[in-house]
Design a protein around this motif. Structure first.
Motif, PDB file in Angstrom:
ATOM      1  N   GLY A  68       0.819  -0.997   0.169  1.00 35.24           N
ATOM      2  CA  GLY A  68      -0.023   0.155   0.232  1.00 35.24           C
ATOM      3  C   GLY A  68       0.551   1.038   0.043  1.00 35.24           C
ATOM      4  O   GLY A  68       1.989   1.574  -1.063  1.00 35.24           O
ATOM      5  N   ASN A  86       1.015   1.980  -5.271  1.00 37.41           N
ATOM      6  CA  ASN A  86       1.487   1.143  -3.995  1.00 37.41           C
ATOM      7  C   ASN A  86       2.711   0.396  -4.362  1.00 37.41           C
ATOM      8  O   ASN A  86       3.228   0.061  -5.581  1.00 37.41           O
ATOM      9  CB  ASN A  86       0.153   0.252  -3.682  1.00 37.41           C
ATOM     10  N   TRP A 113      -1.837   2.436   4.988  1.00 38.58           N
ATOM     11  CA  TRP A 113      -2.845   1.986   3.939  1.00 38.58           C
ATOM     12  C   TRP A 113      -2.415   0.894   3.598  1.00 38.58           C
ATOM     13  O   TRP A 113      -1.704   0.738   2.321  1.00 38.58           O
ATOM     14  CB  TRP A 113      -2.893   3.345   2.769  1.00 38.58           C
ATOM     15  N   TYR A 114      -2.901  -0.224   3.703  1.00 36.20           N
ATOM     16  CA  TYR A 114      -3.400  -1.220   2.824  1.00 36.20           C
ATOM     17  C   TYR A 114      -3.842  -1.641   1.513  1.00 36.20           C
ATOM     18  O   TYR A 114      -5.124  -1.257   2.455  1.00 36.20           O
ATOM     19  CB  TYR A 114      -3.447  -2.504   4.377  1.00 36.20           C
ATOM     20  N   TRP A 115      -3.678  -2.436   0.183  1.00 32.77           N
ATOM     21  CA  TRP A 115      -4.755  -2.744  -0.265  1.00 32.77           C
ATOM     22  C   TRP A 115      -4.990  -3.828  -0.215  1.00 32.77           C
ATOM     23  O   TRP A 115      -4.322  -4.903  -0.749  1.00 32.77           O
ATOM     24  CB  TRP A 115      -3.735  -2.080  -1.507  1.00 32.77           C
ATOM     25  N   ASN A 116      -6.672  -3.658   0.297  1.00 30.65           N
ATOM     26  CA  ASN A 116      -6.549  -5.170   0.081  1.00 30.65           C
ATOM     27  C   ASN A 116      -7.102  -5.462  -1.462  1.00 30.65           C
ATOM     28  O   ASN A 116      -7.984  -4.809  -2.109  1.00 30.65           O
ATOM     29  CB  ASN A 116      -7.743  -5.838   0.731  1.00 30.65           C
ATOM     30  N   GLY A 117      -6.393  -6.266  -1.903  1.00 28.43           N
ATOM     31  CA  GLY A 117      -6.704  -6.368  -3.686  1.00 28.43           C
ATOM     32  C   GLY A 117      -7.530  -7.249  -3.747  1.00 28.43           C
ATOM     33  O   GLY A 117      -8.468  -7.469  -5.106  1.00 28.43           O
ATOM     34  N   LYS A 120     -10.474  -5.062  -2.817  1.00 26.85           N
ATOM     35  CA  LYS A 120     -10.304  -3.569  -4.307  1.00 26.85           C
ATOM     36  C   LYS A 120     -10.492  -2.433  -3.885  1.00 26.85           C
ATOM     37  O   LYS A 120     -11.071  -1.533  -3.815  1.00 26.85           O
ATOM     38  CB  LYS A 120     -11.510  -3.657  -5.464  1.00 26.85           C
ATOM     39  N   ARG A 121     -10.131  -2.453  -2.311  1.00 26.77           N
ATOM     40  CA  ARG A 121     -10.298  -1.266  -1.452  1.00 26.77           C
ATOM     41  C   ARG A 121      -9.204  -0.777  -0.175  1.00 26.77           C
ATOM     42  O   ARG A 121      -8.411  -1.926   0.241  1.00 26.77           O
ATOM     43  CB  ARG A 121     -11.458  -0.921  -0.550  1.00 26.77           C
ATOM     44  N   TYR A 122      -8.433   0.282   0.216  1.00 20.93           N
ATOM     45  CA  TYR A 122      -7.981   0.665   1.269  1.00 20.93           C
ATOM     46  C   TYR A 122      -8.295   0.450   3.014  1.00 20.93           C
ATOM     47  O   TYR A 122      -9.296   0.840   3.116  1.00 20.93           O
ATOM     48  CB  TYR A 122      -6.971   1.721   0.787  1.00 20.93           C
TER      49      TYR A 122
END
Length: 132
Positions: A68, A86, A113-117, A120-122
């Protein structure tokens, strides 16, 4: 025969003798502190009318690395690491010091901020703030 002292050494000794116990003040920040919350840490040096700031991701159980970005904002400051997109951020990796920021009277904050693939959201992995 006594050894001769150089002119530089004699001048230095005379200066010290004349100072007679004077204390030399070295500037230091009014506040220098590291604060952490969740997976994020900030280091802020408050020098009165300006400050230095740094943000980084720290290892926490179950979160060995962050995919992220890190945000850092405050008076006269708004930055992101990496600057776009990211990346994988290892523990204790962070932005370079952001120095000599002219600003006071507010909060300096950092957020991971972690990108949750999958979704599809932070997701925020922590936010921490300090007053300047």
């Amino acid at each position: 025969m006594k050894p001769k002292l150089s002119m530089v050494v004699r001048t230095l000794l005379a200066s010290v003798a004349l100072a007679g116990g004077m204390t030399v003040a070295v500037a230091s920040p009014a506040q220098a502190a590291i604060s952490c919350s969740g997976s994020i840490c900030i280091d802020v040096e408050d020098w009165g009318s300006w400050y230095n700031a740094k943000v980084w991701f720290r290892h926490t159980p179950g979160r060995p690395t962050l995919y992220g970005h890190l945000d850092l904002w405050g008076p006269a400051l708004n930055t992101k690491y990496p600057s776009s997109g990211n990346t994988f951020i290892d523990p204790n990796e962070g932005t370079a010091w952001i120095s000599n920021i002219n600003g006071t009277g507010g909060q300096v904050c950092g957020e991971a901020w972690y990108w949750n693939g999958l979704d599809k959201r932070y997701e925020s992995w922590g936010r921490v703030c300090r007053s300047v």
